[in-house]
Design a protein around this motif. Structure first.
Motif, mmCIF file in Angstrom:
data_model
loop_
_atom_site.group_PDB
_atom_site.id
_atom_site.type_symbol
_atom_site.label_atom_id
_atom_site.label_comp_id
_atom_site.label_asym_id
_atom_site.label_seq_id
_atom_site.Cartn_x
_atom_site.Cartn_y
_atom_site.Cartn_z
ATOM 1 N N LYS A 3 18.617 95.075 27.406
ATOM 2 C CA LYS A 3 17.203 94.983 27.042
ATOM 3 C C LYS A 3 17.008 94.039 25.847
ATOM 4 O O LYS A 3 17.896 93.908 25.005
ATOM 5 C CB LYS A 3 16.672 96.377 26.685
ATOM 6 C CG LYS A 3 16.751 97.387 27.839
ATOM 7 C CD LYS A 3 15.633 97.154 28.821
ATOM 8 C CE LYS A 3 15.766 97.909 30.128
ATOM 9 N NZ LYS A 3 16.077 99.314 30.075
ATOM 10 N N ASN A 23 14.724 93.673 22.667
ATOM 11 C CA ASN A 23 13.867 94.585 21.917
ATOM 12 C C ASN A 23 12.869 93.860 21.013
ATOM 13 O O ASN A 23 13.217 93.395 19.931
ATOM 14 C CB ASN A 23 14.754 95.531 21.088
ATOM 15 C CG ASN A 23 13.939 96.595 20.380
ATOM 16 O OD1 ASN A 23 12.731 96.721 20.593
ATOM 17 N ND2 ASN A 23 14.593 97.367 19.525
ATOM 18 N N SER A 46 10.216 95.451 19.746
ATOM 19 C CA SER A 46 9.438 96.522 19.113
ATOM 20 C C SER A 46 9.046 96.179 17.678
ATOM 21 O O SER A 46 9.814 95.549 16.948
ATOM 22 C CB SER A 46 10.244 97.821 19.096
ATOM 23 O OG SER A 46 10.482 98.238 20.407
ATOM 24 N N THR A 62 8.584 93.603 31.776
ATOM 25 C CA THR A 62 9.421 94.801 31.685
ATOM 26 C C THR A 62 10.571 94.732 32.690
ATOM 27 O O THR A 62 11.719 95.069 32.365
ATOM 28 C CB THR A 62 8.571 96.066 31.934
ATOM 29 O OG1 THR A 62 7.508 96.091 30.970
ATOM 30 C CG2 THR A 62 9.408 97.336 31.783
ATOM 31 N N VAL A 101 11.315 94.776 26.097
ATOM 32 C CA VAL A 101 10.903 96.098 25.631
ATOM 33 C C VAL A 101 10.027 95.940 24.386
ATOM 34 O O VAL A 101 10.275 95.080 23.544
ATOM 35 C CB VAL A 101 12.154 96.956 25.267
ATOM 36 C CG1 VAL A 101 11.754 98.244 24.561
ATOM 37 C CG2 VAL A 101 12.967 97.256 26.516
ATOM 38 N N GLY A 102 8.992 96.771 24.298
ATOM 39 C CA GLY A 102 8.186 96.810 23.066
ATOM 40 C C GLY A 102 7.178 95.686 22.939
ATOM 41 O O GLY A 102 6.744 95.372 21.829
#
Ligand SMILES: *Cc1c(COP(=O)(O)O)cnc(C)c1O
Length: 355
Positions: A3, A5, A7, A312, A317-318
């Motif tokens: 993934k 990230n 975020s 996605t 992610v995020g």
């Protein structure tokens, strides 16, 4: 699938920081104890506290006369500790977003607060620049990076009164002239460490000037006197901050972090500006290098969920934007490799081709 990230926080950390922290949780320095169970008064831990103090000061360039603290309570606790320790009569705040507003609200419990400017009417899409700070304010509070709205004050501004900055989400992403600030603080979980520790850089000589009684735990001097160990410190988060600082130093310091941040941001904003589906939400001159906010152009609004699912499925992610902005937010903190941003850009290009 690995993934990527994006975020906003808690957020990506360098792989080696997570590995070293996990290792220390199993067996700290080979002493046969986990970092989670050992005494914070042991000499092995004291060595980390001594080291992180000098490393933090070295990497950020903290001059003589300032203390660096590692506290609990998050940046949100600083919203009240700042006025507790510095607000005698009047304080000035720049309202550039939700976090800035929360800080301002807390200060009102302690005295008069002047909101020198606000971009709330424009949903915080820009940083106000036309304002004056009252010369009789005890301090002027700013939020250098507005994590939710993707705007940033990327230089050390001049202030006629002591300047205090929430740098939760852009600390260590550029060289900072610390001498221009009375205090800098932030939650560590955006660009420095796992959640659970808050950093404070404070100019010693400015403390102890307010007339009120300050509860022991909320008085910066308590923590300066005890080297951030008046009470039991959050050792695991502090350790991860320590490892991140080593990583930053080894990678070339804050100058290199800034070079990388600019490269990532240039790549992603470039795609946002040229892709037919997207537009950035922040005004160009105030765009953050750390939180890149964009939405579907009005005529393509109905494709928003499609793009979210598309990204996605490709391991992103995020990237969902904060509910007060909508759309998308890609947080590109220090630990985000350029390849991560390239993967998002490729995804946006592919979406444009196929829709
Ligand atoms: C995340 C954030 C905060 C809140 O931090 P906590 O540690 O959760 O209290 C405050 N200010 C800014 C700019 C943030 O990004």
């Amino acid at each position: 699938m690995k993934k990527i990230n994006f975020s906003a926080g808690p957020s990506i950390l360098p792989q080696e920081v997570m590995q070293a922290t996990a290792e220390a949780c199993k067996d700290f320095n080979g002493i046969g104890l986990s970092l989670m169970e050992m005494s914070h008064r042991s000499k092995d831990w004291q060595a980390v506290m001594d080291d992180i103090d000098s490393l933090f000061k070295e990497v950020l360039g903290v001059p003589q006369g300032y203390s660096v603290l590692f506290l609990g309570g998050g940046a949100s606790m600083q919203f009240c500790m700042v006025p507790y320790n510095f607000l005698e009569k009047k304080a000035a705040y720049l309202n550039t977003g939700v976090w800035a507003k929360k800080a301002l609200k807390e200060a009102k419990l302690f005295g008069e607060v002047v909101e020198v400017a606000s971009s709330a009417d424009a949903n915080y899409t820009f940083i106000p620049k036309d304002y004056s700070v009252p010369a009789d304010a005890d301090y002027f509070h700013i939020t250098t990076n507005n994590t939710i709205y993707g705007t940033e004050i990327r230089k050390d501004i001049d202030s006629p009164v002591p300047l205090i900055a929430d740098m939760s989400s852009d600390i260590f992403s550029r060289p900072v002239d610390v001498s221009k600030y009375a205090m800098i603080y932030g939650g560590a979980q955006k660009n420095l460490a796992m959640a659970g520790v808050t950093f404070v850089v404070v100019k010693d000589e400015l403390l102890g000037k307010v007339s009120r009684t300050i509860p022991t735990m909320l008085d910066y001097r308590t923590h300066i006197d005890k080297g951030s160990m008046f009470n039991t410190p959050p050792v695991v988060p502090i350790f991860s901050a320590y490892k991140t600082l080593q990583w930053i130093k080894k990678s070339g310091g804050v100058e290199e972090m800034e070079r990388r941040a600019k490269a990532r941001a240039e790549l992603l904003y470039g795609e946002i500006d040229s892709n037919k589906f997207f537009r950035g939400t922040a005004v160009e001159e105030d765009r953050s290098l750390m939180n890149i906010c964009f939405v579907m152009k009005d005529e393509y609004k109905e494709l928003e969920k499609d793009f979210f699912d598309f990204a996605t499925s490709r391991g992103m992610v995020g990237i969902k934007g904060h509910r007060s902005v909508g759309g998308f937010r890609a947080s590109t903190y220090n630990a985000m490799p350029l390849e991560g941003v390239q993967a998002l850009v490729d995804t946006m290009k592919e979406f444009e081709r196929t829709h």
